[in-house]
Design an enzyme around this catalytic site. Structure first.
Site, PDB file in Angstrom:
ATOM      1  N   SER A 179      -3.226  -7.577   2.705  1.00  0.00           N
ATOM      2  CA  SER A 179      -3.577  -7.478   4.131  1.00  0.00           C
ATOM      3  C   SER A 179      -4.167  -8.794   4.624  1.00  0.00           C
ATOM      4  O   SER A 179      -3.904  -9.224   5.750  1.00  0.00           O
ATOM      5  CB  SER A 179      -4.592  -6.359   4.351  1.00  0.00           C
ATOM      6  OG  SER A 179      -4.044  -5.125   3.996  1.00  0.00           O
ATOM      7  N   HIS A 218       0.842  -1.205   0.000  1.00  0.00           N
ATOM      8  CA  HIS A 218       0.000   0.000   0.000  1.00  0.00           C
ATOM      9  C   HIS A 218       0.878   1.257   0.000  1.00  0.00           C
ATOM     10  O   HIS A 218       0.618   2.202  -0.740  1.00  0.00           O
ATOM     11  CB  HIS A 218      -0.863   0.057   1.272  1.00  0.00           C
ATOM     12  CG  HIS A 218      -1.928  -0.986   1.367  1.00  0.00           C
ATOM     13  ND1 HIS A 218      -2.123  -1.739   2.495  1.00  0.00           N
ATOM     14  CD2 HIS A 218      -2.886  -1.380   0.477  1.00  0.00           C
ATOM     15  CE1 HIS A 218      -3.149  -2.552   2.317  1.00  0.00           C
ATOM     16  NE2 HIS A 218      -3.624  -2.364   1.098  1.00  0.00           N
TER      17      HIS A 218
END
Ligand code: PNS
Length: 167
Positions: A127, A17
């Site tokens: 994630s 990210h």
């Protein structure tokens, strides 16, 4: 002034990210990191905690802000005068899902999506995999910003120690 949004659930924020956010910050005048709730996923951190973790991780970039959002992403873009949705692409599987959302969003309000290919060293990181590895006792520190692995591990232990629905 071109403003972009990097939307996601960020549960937790990963190095993948941060790579996409940093690159978007080079391309656009301002980047808003927008923490949303993916209805299909169980979360480890509350949305407010995810904002706090992102604020810490994005502190090196003054042009990046972090906020919560609810409802449609396109409405958030219209309210904030955001012209571009910037998203990382790891794989063809990501592409299939992201293309559909990009086309839906463009049809809804005309807001365009720009895809940034994920840096190869993070292309396998997500994630959800980080959560799974942490739950099963693996070392997730290489995939997370400094210091976050400890928080992930303690949250995993906290969740594990909570009584289930039956008490
Ligand atoms: O990190 P994720 O789970 O891929 O993030 C997905 C998220 C939150 C960015 C996506 O679910 C989203 O944009 N939700 C907002 C609701 C919305 O606009 N839905 C219509 C999408 S076409």
């Amino acid at each position: 002034m071109t403003r972009a949004v990097c939307p996601g659930s960020f549960d937790p924020v990963t190095q993948g990210h941060l790579d996409v956010i940093a690159r978007a910050a080079h391309l656009y005048d301002e980047v808003v990191v927008a923490v949303g709730q993916n209805m299909k996923k169980n979360s480890l951190f509350t949305p407010e905690e995810r904002v706090e973790l992102l604020l810490e991780a994005c502190s090196p970039w003054p042009e990046v802000s972090v906020t919560l959002f609810g409802g449609l992403l396109v409405d958030f873009c219209a309210e904030r005068d955001i012209q571009v949705i910037a998203k990382g692409l790891r794989s063809a599987t990501d592409f299939d899902y992201e293309l559909q959302m990009a086309q839906m969003n463009r049809t809804l309000t005309g807001v365009d999506t720009v895809f940034l290919p994920t840096a190869p060293q993070w292309s396998f990181v997500s994630s959800s995999l980080v959560r799974e590895v942490a739950i099963l006792g693996g070392d997730v520190s290489p995939f997370l910003p400094p210091g976050l692995a400890d928080r992930v591990v303690s949250r995993v232990q906290q969740v594990r120690n909570q009584p289930g629905p039956g008490g």
